[in-house]
Design a protein around this motif. Sequence first.
Motif, PDB file in Angstrom:
ATOM      1  N   GLY A  13       0.835  -1.199   0.000  1.00 18.24           N
ATOM      2  CA  GLY A  13       0.000   0.000   0.000  1.00 18.24           C
ATOM      3  C   GLY A  13       0.868   1.246   0.000  1.00 18.24           C
ATOM      4  N   ILE A  35       4.786  -1.504  -2.386  1.00 15.63           N
ATOM      5  CA  ILE A  35       3.959  -2.045  -3.471  1.00 15.63           C
ATOM      6  C   ILE A  35       2.634  -1.284  -3.505  1.00 15.63           C
ATOM      7  N   VAL A  48      -8.033  10.542  -4.327  1.00 21.47           N
ATOM      8  CA  VAL A  48      -9.505  10.682  -4.360  1.00 21.47           C
ATOM      9  C   VAL A  48     -10.079  11.149  -3.024  1.00 21.47           C
ATOM     10  N   LYS A  54     -10.364  19.042  -1.105  1.00 20.58           N
ATOM     11  CA  LYS A  54     -10.031  20.402  -0.650  1.00 20.58           C
ATOM     12  C   LYS A  54      -9.865  21.364  -1.818  1.00 20.58           C
ATOM     13  N   SER A 167     -17.711   9.140  -2.454  1.00 17.08           N
ATOM     14  CA  SER A 167     -16.939  10.382  -2.546  1.00 17.08           C
ATOM     15  C   SER A 167     -16.119  10.414  -3.837  1.00 17.08           C
ATOM     16  N   ARG A 278     -16.453   4.519   6.130  1.00 15.62           N
ATOM     17  CA  ARG A 278     -15.535   3.721   5.310  1.00 15.62           C
ATOM     18  C   ARG A 278     -15.170   2.449   6.067  1.00 15.62           C
ATOM     19  N   GLY A 317      -2.567   2.739   9.714  1.00 19.96           N
ATOM     20  CA  GLY A 317      -3.478   3.506   8.851  1.00 19.96           C
ATOM     21  C   GLY A 317      -4.928   3.066   8.957  1.00 19.96           C
ATOM     22  N   MET A 324     -10.070   7.294  10.958  1.00 20.11           N
ATOM     23  CA  MET A 324      -9.562   7.175   9.583  1.00 20.11           C
ATOM     24  C   MET A 324      -9.162   8.559   9.096  1.00 20.11           C
ATOM     25  N   ALA A 326      -5.725  11.014   7.611  1.00 19.61           N
ATOM     26  CA  ALA A 326      -4.419  10.940   6.968  1.00 19.61           C
ATOM     27  C   ALA A 326      -3.285  11.224   7.963  1.00 19.61           C
ATOM     28  N   TYR A 357     -13.642  20.725   6.491  1.00 19.66           N
ATOM     29  CA  TYR A 357     -13.270  21.887   5.676  1.00 19.66           C
ATOM     30  C   TYR A 357     -14.463  22.541   4.987  1.00 19.66           C
TER      31      TYR A 357
HETATM   32  P1  FAD Z   1      -5.206   4.681   1.731  1.00 20.39           P
HETATM   33  O1  FAD Z   1      -4.949   6.113   1.505  1.00 20.39           O
HETATM   34  O2  FAD Z   1      -6.544   4.133   1.404  1.00 20.39           O
HETATM   35  O3  FAD Z   1      -4.069   3.906   0.925  1.00 20.39           O
HETATM   36  C1  FAD Z   1      -4.018   2.530   0.792  1.00 20.39           C
HETATM   37  C2  FAD Z   1      -3.415   2.203  -0.558  1.00 20.39           C
HETATM   38  O4  FAD Z   1      -3.137   0.808  -0.597  1.00 20.39           O
HETATM   39  C3  FAD Z   1      -4.320   2.490  -1.746  1.00 20.39           C
HETATM   40  O5  FAD Z   1      -3.701   3.365  -2.651  1.00 20.39           O
HETATM   41  C4  FAD Z   1      -4.580   1.130  -2.372  1.00 20.39           C
HETATM   42  O6  FAD Z   1      -4.624   1.183  -3.788  1.00 20.39           O
HETATM   43  C5  FAD Z   1      -3.377   0.343  -1.898  1.00 20.39           C
HETATM   44  N1  FAD Z   1      -3.602  -1.104  -1.819  1.00 20.39           N
HETATM   45  C6  FAD Z   1      -4.606  -1.759  -1.187  1.00 20.39           C
HETATM   46  N2  FAD Z   1      -4.441  -3.084  -1.263  1.00 20.39           N
HETATM   47  C7  FAD Z   1      -3.305  -3.276  -1.974  1.00 20.39           C
HETATM   48  C8  FAD Z   1      -2.594  -4.448  -2.386  1.00 20.39           C
HETATM   49  N3  FAD Z   1      -3.019  -5.657  -2.067  1.00 20.39           N
HETATM   50  N4  FAD Z   1      -1.464  -4.279  -3.107  1.00 20.39           N
HETATM   51  C9  FAD Z   1      -1.010  -3.024  -3.436  1.00 20.39           C
HETATM   52  N5  FAD Z   1      -1.638  -1.911  -3.060  1.00 20.39           N
HETATM   53  C10 FAD Z   1      -2.760  -2.036  -2.332  1.00 20.39           C
HETATM   54  N6  FAD Z   1      -8.267  12.540   6.033  1.00 20.39           N
HETATM   55  C11 FAD Z   1      -7.747  13.661   6.578  1.00 20.39           C
HETATM   56  O7  FAD Z   1      -6.962  13.566   7.521  1.00 20.39           O
HETATM   57  N7  FAD Z   1      -8.072  14.899   6.098  1.00 20.39           N
HETATM   58  C12 FAD Z   1      -8.934  15.062   5.075  1.00 20.39           C
HETATM   59  O8  FAD Z   1      -9.202  16.188   4.673  1.00 20.39           O
HETATM   60  C13 FAD Z   1      -9.517  13.917   4.492  1.00 20.39           C
HETATM   61  N8  FAD Z   1     -10.365  14.021   3.469  1.00 20.39           N
HETATM   62  C14 FAD Z   1     -10.893  12.902   2.903  1.00 20.39           C
HETATM   63  C15 FAD Z   1     -11.803  13.054   1.861  1.00 20.39           C
HETATM   64  C16 FAD Z   1     -12.358  11.944   1.276  1.00 20.39           C
HETATM   65  C17 FAD Z   1     -13.320  12.125   0.144  1.00 20.39           C
HETATM   66  C18 FAD Z   1     -11.993  10.639   1.727  1.00 20.39           C
HETATM   67  C19 FAD Z   1     -12.567   9.419   1.092  1.00 20.39           C
HETATM   68  C20 FAD Z   1     -11.109  10.487   2.773  1.00 20.39           C
HETATM   69  C21 FAD Z   1     -10.550  11.615   3.379  1.00 20.39           C
HETATM   70  N9  FAD Z   1      -9.655  11.511   4.445  1.00 20.39           N
HETATM   71  C22 FAD Z   1      -9.145  12.648   5.012  1.00 20.39           C
HETATM   72  C23 FAD Z   1      -9.234  10.212   4.973  1.00 20.39           C
HETATM   73  C24 FAD Z   1      -7.846   9.813   4.406  1.00 20.39           C
HETATM   74  O9  FAD Z   1      -7.919   9.796   3.005  1.00 20.39           O
HETATM   75  C25 FAD Z   1      -7.416   8.452   4.931  1.00 20.39           C
HETATM   76  O10 FAD Z   1      -7.436   8.447   6.338  1.00 20.39           O
HETATM   77  C26 FAD Z   1      -6.013   8.101   4.462  1.00 20.39           C
HETATM   78  O11 FAD Z   1      -5.959   8.074   3.060  1.00 20.39           O
HETATM   79  C27 FAD Z   1      -5.562   6.754   5.028  1.00 20.39           C
HETATM   80  O12 FAD Z   1      -4.325   6.397   4.523  1.00 20.39           O
HETATM   81  P2  FAD Z   1      -3.899   4.859   4.316  1.00 20.39           P
HETATM   82  O13 FAD Z   1      -2.553   4.912   3.722  1.00 20.39           O
HETATM   83  O14 FAD Z   1      -4.129   4.115   5.556  1.00 20.39           O
HETATM   84  O15 FAD Z   1      -4.943   4.289   3.266  1.00 20.39           O
END
Ligand code: FAD
Length: 471
Positions: A13, A35, A48, A54, A167, A278, A317, A324, A326, A357
């Motif tokens: 991820g 990966i 996305v 924002k 979203s 989510r 994460g 949930m 960032a 926001y």
């Molecule tokens: P993700 O960002 O979901 O990343 C996981 C990645 O792993 C993905 O790219 C996916 O393709 C990849 N993946 C999954 N399985 C596999 C696999 N088997 N092999 C390879 N790759 C894989 N949070 C904030 O703090 N502020 C905000 O303003 C905010 N706005 C948001 C607005 C929207 C519309 C949404 C949907 C969410 C928002 N969030 C916000 C939440 C934030 O996006 C998440 O908390 C954050 O992205 C989590 O990060 P992560 O790396 O855990 O997961």
Amino acid sequence: ATEAETRDLVIIGGGVAGYVAAIKAGQEGMKVTCIEKRGTLGGTCLNVGCIPSKSLLNNSHLYHQILHDSKHRGIEVGDVKLNLKQLMKAKEQSVAGLTKGVEFLFKKNGVEYLKGTGSFQDEHTIKVQLNDGGETSVTGKNILIATGSEATPFPGLEIDEKRVITSTGAIALEEVPKKLAVIGGGIIGLEMASVWSRLGSEVTVVEFLDQIGGPGMDSEIAKSIQKILKKQGINFKTGTKVVSGDKSSEGVKLNIDSAKGGKPETLDADVVLVAIGRRPYTQGLGLENIGLELDERGRVIIDSEYRTKIPHIRCVGDVTFGPMLAHKAEEEAVAAVEYIKKGYGHVNYGCIPSVMYTFPEVAWVGQSEQDLKKAGVNYRVGTFPFSANSRAKTNLDTEGMVKMLADAETDRLLGIHIIGPNAGEMIAEGTLALEYGASSEDIARTCHAHPTLAEAFKEAAMATYSKPIHF
Ligand code: FAD
Ligand code: NAD
């Protein structure tokens, strides 16, 4: 794999959790592979989520302000037109710049980036289905699961990202829907409702609970922002559940009902946004091959050092416990790498800020008043309205307030809640104060520049144990 080929860390991820861990590990001199299957780095947040939403919030606010909030400021504009295509293009530019930036940081820090889908073959080996075709495998002394989350679907309403959208569809609509219905009045629901309402949609938000804002928002603040958003033209149906929906060529009909049971109604819309939360994403990860189990909500189970029951496999994460967000994912990513490299790490879960926001923004950190009541804590409240703040008055943006909650005996700050322009920036001061265990008097006795919105922050602190000067 030979010892030489084995990586110190393999990350599945490349979202905020994964890419931050990869950069940190690179900086620590570890041999690291990340990966990612999406084709670009940055995950939900950059592609996305946070960033595109924002961009749309910022530019739809400008459009709305020029239309409705400029004449009385002495600015008369001619023909104001929305160019939705260009608005989306501006969003895409921001996204592309940032995702490419992460790729550059990977190179700078010696991170190997594999574009493909990773799955566990065994406890040390990850099979990668490459995006360009073919397959490879990579072995790691340590593995980090950072696969993130996906939108929770609404049973019976099939997502097509055109009429019934998550979203992801809501940040990419090709025209402004006449009527938009939003299921769920949490952060996604309210941010997207703001965007499309400003661009001309008639928006109705249906929220199951009596309060909007999702988990964690202080009830007084939630009521107040609901009033403000209603004044901006967004309709709310709180205490109302969506029972079912029917999609036809004309649009979508939602069957709604009082949450406590009552008279069923229908709500017609051209587009329906499903924003009911989510859920963790572990599809195709092959956890069954290594015997890793999930909890009842689909989250990967970990201990306080982010270890699964297989100690060299960690997880951070959205795919595991906690809010949930960032920045939460980012903190965990750094801490997890530190645990691997040094044996210690640190995240203060009591001190993670939240920001919505909308305009004005809503931001908070620490506990809400309802949390404190529930826990039986003896607390004091100090509030200061932006209508009494000189900068807010100068800017003609006076809606909102700062609210502080402090321990009645020790004056230690327990929670800070803000509605106001720039609340998302201002909450950083509150987060720092909370992290350092400040009292409200510590803040009140700290000099704040004049005229700034942050003076409202200082005066709310004064109001907590004494009286503010300007109200
Ligand atoms: P993700 O960002 O979901 O990343 C996981 C990645 O792993 C993905 O790219 C996916 O393709 C990849 N993946 C999954 N399985 C596999 C696999 N088997 N092999 C390879 N790759 C894989 N949070 C904030 O703090 N502020 C905000 O303003 C905010 N706005 C948001 C607005 C929207 C519309 C949404 C949907 C969410 C928002 N969030 C916000 C939440 C934030 O996006 C998440 O908390 C954050 O992205 C989590 O990060 P992560 O790396 O855990 O997961
Ligand atoms: P959420 O949990 O914040 O809100 C979902 C809302 O939907 C809740 O208020 C819930 O009561 C309501 N709901 C659930 N089922 C319903 C039904 N059948 N009918 C009516 N209402 C119903 O979830 P979200 O808004 O989808 O956001 C998902 C995650 O993304 C959250 O964790 C959020 O923190 C994160 N996010 C953060 C930001 C930000 O930090 N600015 C922005 C967007 C998303």
